[in-house]
Design a protein around this motif. Structure first.
Motif, PDB file in Angstrom:
ATOM      1  N   LEU A   1     -12.072 -19.473 -32.281  1.00 37.92           N
ATOM      2  CA  LEU A   1     -12.761 -20.220 -31.232  1.00 37.92           C
ATOM      3  C   LEU A   1     -11.865 -20.535 -30.045  1.00 37.92           C
ATOM      4  CD1 LEU A   1     -14.818 -22.727 -33.413  1.00 37.92           C
ATOM      5  CD2 LEU A   1     -15.629 -20.634 -32.313  1.00 37.92           C
ATOM      6  N   VAL A   2     -10.581 -20.674 -30.283  1.00 38.75           N
ATOM      7  CA  VAL A   2      -9.666 -21.071 -29.216  1.00 38.75           C
ATOM      8  C   VAL A   2      -8.878 -19.899 -28.651  1.00 38.75           C
ATOM      9  CG1 VAL A   2      -9.450 -23.431 -30.061  1.00 38.75           C
ATOM     10  CG2 VAL A   2      -7.870 -21.671 -30.882  1.00 38.75           C
ATOM     11  N   LEU A   3      -9.202 -18.691 -29.089  1.00 38.86           N
ATOM     12  CA  LEU A   3      -8.459 -17.511 -28.647  1.00 38.86           C
ATOM     13  C   LEU A   3      -9.160 -16.807 -27.487  1.00 38.86           C
ATOM     14  CD1 LEU A   3      -7.567 -15.836 -32.049  1.00 38.86           C
ATOM     15  CD2 LEU A   3      -6.062 -17.172 -30.582  1.00 38.86           C
ATOM     16  N   ASP A   4      -8.344 -16.179 -26.666  1.00 40.53           N
ATOM     17  CA  ASP A   4      -8.896 -15.283 -25.645  1.00 40.53           C
ATOM     18  C   ASP A   4      -9.479 -14.079 -26.373  1.00 40.53           C
ATOM     19  OD1 ASP A   4      -7.969 -16.923 -23.588  1.00 40.53           O
ATOM     20  OD2 ASP A   4      -6.023 -15.900 -23.526  1.00 40.53           O
ATOM     21  N   ASP A   5     -10.539 -13.507 -25.823  1.00 41.88           N
ATOM     22  CA  ASP A   5     -11.220 -12.383 -26.458  1.00 41.88           C
ATOM     23  C   ASP A   5     -10.284 -11.218 -26.774  1.00 41.88           C
ATOM     24  OD1 ASP A   5     -13.629 -13.704 -26.453  1.00 41.88           O
ATOM     25  OD2 ASP A   5     -14.341 -12.767 -24.603  1.00 41.88           O
ATOM     26  N   ASP A   6      -9.279 -10.998 -25.948  1.00 43.26           N
ATOM     27  CA  ASP A   6      -8.380  -9.867 -26.169  1.00 43.26           C
ATOM     28  C   ASP A   6      -7.424 -10.080 -27.343  1.00 43.26           C
ATOM     29  OD1 ASP A   6      -7.077 -11.846 -24.660  1.00 43.26           O
ATOM     30  OD2 ASP A   6      -5.743 -10.396 -23.697  1.00 43.26           O
ATOM     31  N   ARG A   7      -7.343 -11.281 -27.881  1.00 44.07           N
ATOM     32  CA  ARG A   7      -6.450 -11.565 -29.011  1.00 44.07           C
ATOM     33  C   ARG A   7      -7.181 -11.655 -30.343  1.00 44.07           C
ATOM     34  NH1 ARG A   7      -2.687 -15.619 -29.454  1.00 44.07           N
ATOM     35  NH2 ARG A   7      -1.842 -14.155 -30.948  1.00 44.07           N
ATOM     36  N   VAL A   8      -8.488 -11.721 -30.335  1.00 46.34           N
ATOM     37  CA  VAL A   8      -9.260 -11.931 -31.559  1.00 46.34           C
ATOM     38  C   VAL A   8      -8.987 -10.846 -32.601  1.00 46.34           C
ATOM     39  CG1 VAL A   8     -11.592 -12.012 -32.539  1.00 46.34           C
ATOM     40  CG2 VAL A   8     -11.058 -13.327 -30.480  1.00 46.34           C
ATOM     41  N   ASP A   9      -9.034  -9.589 -32.194  1.00 40.27           N
ATOM     42  CA  ASP A   9      -8.823  -8.493 -33.151  1.00 40.27           C
ATOM     43  C   ASP A   9      -7.433  -8.542 -33.763  1.00 40.27           C
ATOM     44  OD1 ASP A   9     -11.389  -7.525 -32.846  1.00 40.27           O
ATOM     45  OD2 ASP A   9     -10.818  -6.053 -31.316  1.00 40.27           O
ATOM     46  N   GLU A  10      -6.436  -8.823 -32.950  1.00 33.36           N
ATOM     47  CA  GLU A  10      -5.052  -8.904 -33.434  1.00 33.36           C
ATOM     48  C   GLU A  10      -4.895 -10.033 -34.451  1.00 33.36           C
ATOM     49  OE1 GLU A  10      -0.765 -10.407 -31.675  1.00 33.36           O
ATOM     50  OE2 GLU A  10      -2.240  -9.624 -30.270  1.00 33.36           O
ATOM     51  N   VAL A  11      -5.414 -11.195 -34.131  1.00 32.48           N
ATOM     52  CA  VAL A  11      -5.296 -12.347 -35.023  1.00 32.48           C
ATOM     53  C   VAL A  11      -6.125 -12.126 -36.282  1.00 32.48           C
ATOM     54  CG1 VAL A  11      -5.786 -14.812 -35.270  1.00 32.48           C
ATOM     55  CG2 VAL A  11      -4.716 -13.947 -33.173  1.00 32.48           C
ATOM     56  N   ARG A  12      -7.324 -11.583 -36.154  1.00 39.24           N
ATOM     57  CA  ARG A  12      -8.164 -11.302 -37.321  1.00 39.24           C
ATOM     58  C   ARG A  12      -7.435 -10.357 -38.280  1.00 39.24           C
ATOM     59  NH1 ARG A  12     -13.788 -11.415 -38.043  1.00 39.24           N
ATOM     60  NH2 ARG A  12     -14.040 -11.532 -35.790  1.00 39.24           N
ATOM     61  N   SER A  13      -6.825  -9.332 -37.725  1.00 39.15           N
ATOM     62  CA  SER A  13      -6.099  -8.369 -38.542  1.00 39.15           C
ATOM     63  C   SER A  13      -4.942  -9.035 -39.290  1.00 39.15           C
ATOM     64  CB  SER A  13      -5.582  -7.235 -37.653  1.00 39.15           C
ATOM     65  OG  SER A  13      -4.841  -6.328 -38.415  1.00 39.15           O
ATOM     66  N   GLU A  14      -4.208  -9.878 -38.601  1.00 37.88           N
ATOM     67  CA  GLU A  14      -3.083 -10.586 -39.229  1.00 37.88           C
ATOM     68  C   GLU A  14      -3.571 -11.523 -40.335  1.00 37.88           C
ATOM     69  OE1 GLU A  14       0.259 -13.866 -37.966  1.00 37.88           O
ATOM     70  OE2 GLU A  14      -0.248 -12.323 -36.497  1.00 37.88           O
ATOM     71  N   LEU A  15      -4.651 -12.250 -40.076  1.00 35.23           N
ATOM     72  CA  LEU A  15      -5.188 -13.164 -41.077  1.00 35.23           C
ATOM     73  C   LEU A  15      -5.750 -12.416 -42.283  1.00 35.23           C
ATOM     74  CD1 LEU A  15      -6.921 -15.824 -38.787  1.00 35.23           C
ATOM     75  CD2 LEU A  15      -4.764 -16.052 -40.045  1.00 35.23           C
ATOM     76  N   GLU A  16      -6.377 -11.269 -42.047  1.00 34.13           N
ATOM     77  CA  GLU A  16      -6.889 -10.456 -43.161  1.00 34.13           C
ATOM     78  C   GLU A  16      -5.738  -9.927 -44.009  1.00 34.13           C
ATOM     79  OE1 GLU A  16      -9.371  -7.559 -41.227  1.00 34.13           O
ATOM     80  OE2 GLU A  16     -11.081  -8.937 -41.134  1.00 34.13           O
ATOM     81  N   GLU A  17      -4.649  -9.530 -43.366  1.00 29.87           N
ATOM     82  CA  GLU A  17      -3.469  -9.067 -44.104  1.00 29.87           C
ATOM     83  C   GLU A  17      -2.887 -10.197 -44.947  1.00 29.87           C
ATOM     84  OE1 GLU A  17       0.958  -7.442 -43.060  1.00 29.87           O
ATOM     85  OE2 GLU A  17      -0.702  -6.664 -41.850  1.00 29.87           O
ATOM     86  N   ASN A  18      -2.808 -11.396 -44.382  1.00 32.30           N
ATOM     87  CA  ASN A  18      -2.321 -12.549 -45.132  1.00 32.30           C
ATOM     88  C   ASN A  18      -3.215 -12.846 -46.328  1.00 32.30           C
ATOM     89  OD1 ASN A  18      -0.270 -12.842 -43.257  1.00 32.30           O
ATOM     90  ND2 ASN A  18      -1.252 -14.535 -42.175  1.00 32.30           N
TER      91      ASN A  18
END
Length: 142
Positions: free
Chosen positions: A45-62
């Motif tokens: 919710l607090v991320l810029d749209d261009d960072r969502v995929d990167e953060v989602r990928s990192e969280l899924e890996e975790n």
């Protein structure tokens, strides 16, 4: 009574203590251990749209790493496991998984984080409040 035990995990220290308890109960009861992790989409919710995929990928890996660690511990004790990852509000996803998979017991850690408990409301507290099945919460010092 306990044939299917749900262990929600985020890989944190308090979850590692809960893993020990879940494995012990599963071993004693001959139960299947469902190891489950949730990618908390509220973080987006607090991320810029261009960072969502990167953060989602990192969280899924975790999430996958946390599951792998718990499954490995259960495998060492010969416990049958099922694992899954979901994306959403952690408390709601945990309760939905429990209902959808006929879970008999949820075993989960508590963070003991005063801010989280008093301001945000912890995931474990919310699960206890809305779970259709018993919930065993394990503190980090248990």
């Amino acid at each position: 009574m306990y044939e299917r035990i749900l262990l929600p995990t985020d890989g944190s220290e308090h979850t590692k203590r809960a893993t020990e308890h879940a494995i012990d109960i599963a071993q004693t009861r001959g139960a299947t251990l469902h190891v489950f992790s949730v990618v908390d989409d509220r973080a987006f919710l607090v991320l810029d749209d261009d960072r969502v995929d990167e953060v989602r990928s990192e969280l899924e890996e975790n999430a996958l790493d946390a599951i792998a660690e718990a499954v490995e511990a259960a495998d060492r004790d010969g416990i049958e496991t099922v694992s899954d990852v979901d994306v959403g509000n952690p408390a709601n996803c945990i309760v939905d998984y429990a209902a959808d998979n006929d879970i008999d017991l949820v075993v989960m850690g508590t963070s003991g984080n005063e801010y989280e408990e008093n301001v945000v409301g912890s995931v474990s507290k919310r699960v206890v409040d809305i779970s259709p099945v018993p919930v065993l919460t394990v503190g980090s010092d248990a």
